[in-house]
Design an enzyme around this catalytic site. Sequence first.
Site, PDB file in Angstrom:
ATOM      1  N   HIS A 104      61.811  68.844  22.146  1.00 12.95           N
ATOM      2  CA  HIS A 104      61.885  68.554  20.856  1.00 12.95           C
ATOM      3  C   HIS A 104      62.049  69.748  19.851  1.00 12.95           C
ATOM      4  CE1 HIS A 104      59.739  64.451  22.114  1.00 12.95           C
ATOM      5  NE2 HIS A 104      61.280  64.184  21.870  1.00 12.95           N
ATOM      6  N   LYS A 130      58.614  51.306  23.808  1.00 15.71           N
ATOM      7  CA  LYS A 130      57.672  52.211  24.345  1.00 15.71           C
ATOM      8  C   LYS A 130      56.164  52.163  24.250  1.00 15.71           C
ATOM      9  CE  LYS A 130      61.170  56.021  25.028  1.00 15.71           C
ATOM     10  NZ  LYS A 130      61.555  57.334  24.449  1.00 15.71           N
ATOM     11  N   ARG A 185      69.694  65.108  27.327  1.00 15.32           N
ATOM     12  CA  ARG A 185      69.383  65.922  28.352  1.00 15.32           C
ATOM     13  C   ARG A 185      70.647  65.978  29.145  1.00 15.32           C
ATOM     14  NH1 ARG A 185      64.287  63.642  27.273  1.00 15.32           N
ATOM     15  NH2 ARG A 185      64.603  61.986  28.923  1.00 15.32           N
TER      16      ARG A 185
HETATM   17  O1  PNS Z   1      62.437  59.414  20.665  1.00 19.11           O
HETATM   18  P1  PNS Z   1      62.645  58.000  21.068  1.00 19.11           P
HETATM   19  O2  PNS Z   1      61.852  57.042  21.607  1.00 19.11           O
HETATM   20  O3  PNS Z   1      64.026  58.266  22.052  1.00 19.11           O
HETATM   21  O4  PNS Z   1      63.530  57.375  19.769  1.00 19.11           O
HETATM   22  C1  PNS Z   1      64.057  56.272  19.526  1.00 19.11           C
HETATM   23  C2  PNS Z   1      64.418  55.928  18.021  1.00 19.11           C
HETATM   24  C3  PNS Z   1      62.904  55.617  17.406  1.00 19.11           C
HETATM   25  C4  PNS Z   1      65.111  57.185  17.316  1.00 19.11           C
HETATM   26  C5  PNS Z   1      64.970  54.394  18.119  1.00 19.11           C
HETATM   27  O5  PNS Z   1      64.359  53.574  18.839  1.00 19.11           O
HETATM   28  C6  PNS Z   1      65.233  54.172  16.715  1.00 19.11           C
HETATM   29  O6  PNS Z   1      66.254  54.574  16.146  1.00 19.11           O
HETATM   30  N1  PNS Z   1      64.372  53.356  16.151  1.00 19.11           N
HETATM   31  C7  PNS Z   1      64.492  52.880  14.646  1.00 19.11           C
HETATM   32  C8  PNS Z   1      64.931  51.460  14.609  1.00 19.11           C
HETATM   33  C9  PNS Z   1      66.256  51.267  14.329  1.00 19.11           C
HETATM   34  O7  PNS Z   1      66.856  51.494  13.413  1.00 19.11           O
HETATM   35  N2  PNS Z   1      66.732  50.459  15.496  1.00 19.11           N
HETATM   36  C10 PNS Z   1      68.016  50.134  15.498  1.00 19.11           C
HETATM   37  C11 PNS Z   1      68.928  51.137  15.679  1.00 19.11           C
HETATM   38  S1  PNS Z   1      70.499  50.752  15.470  1.00 19.11           S
END
Ligand code: PNS
Length: 155
Positions: free
Chosen positions: A16, A40, A89
Amino acid sequence: MIAVYPGSFDPVTLGHLDIIERAAKIADKLYVGVLINVSKAARFTAETRLAHLRELTAHLPNVEVAFFDGMLVEFVKKVGADVIIRGFRFEISEYEMQMVTANIIFGAETFFIPAKPEFSYISSSLVKEIAARGGDISGMVPEIIGRAFSDGIGS
Ligand code: PNS
């Protein structure tokens, strides 16, 4: 260019941090958005994740760390960002592509930055799994994160 790098950062890894440093070179302003990933289980509280990220990005003047618990696209609009940054990745999952495509429909574009090879095996989930079994995570996370795990704090 204003960019948002969203994630759960539970915990922030060396992978990150590398994406943050590389994205901060491309963007004029980079918002690191700590968002709750509903799928998660969390190890660290959002407050602890924010504190870790702020400490670890203190040397990057154009990086700001913020918490957001709504839709990602709302955070993007709120800070006036031009683009979402996501690291990847080995591959981009179908679920990730669904989110990326939904965000295009909602009006936000995503740029992907590939992980460097030395970080490509690292994920927050792997770190949590190894730490939970008492394994060595020192090559995967910054020192403060390793200490947070061994001290059992921030949860
Ligand atoms: O580090 P991660 O867990 O891969 O991050 C995922 C994250 C938090 C970026 C994703 O779950 C997200 O965008 N969540 C926000 C809620 C949202 O907008 N959900 C709909 C996406 S279209």
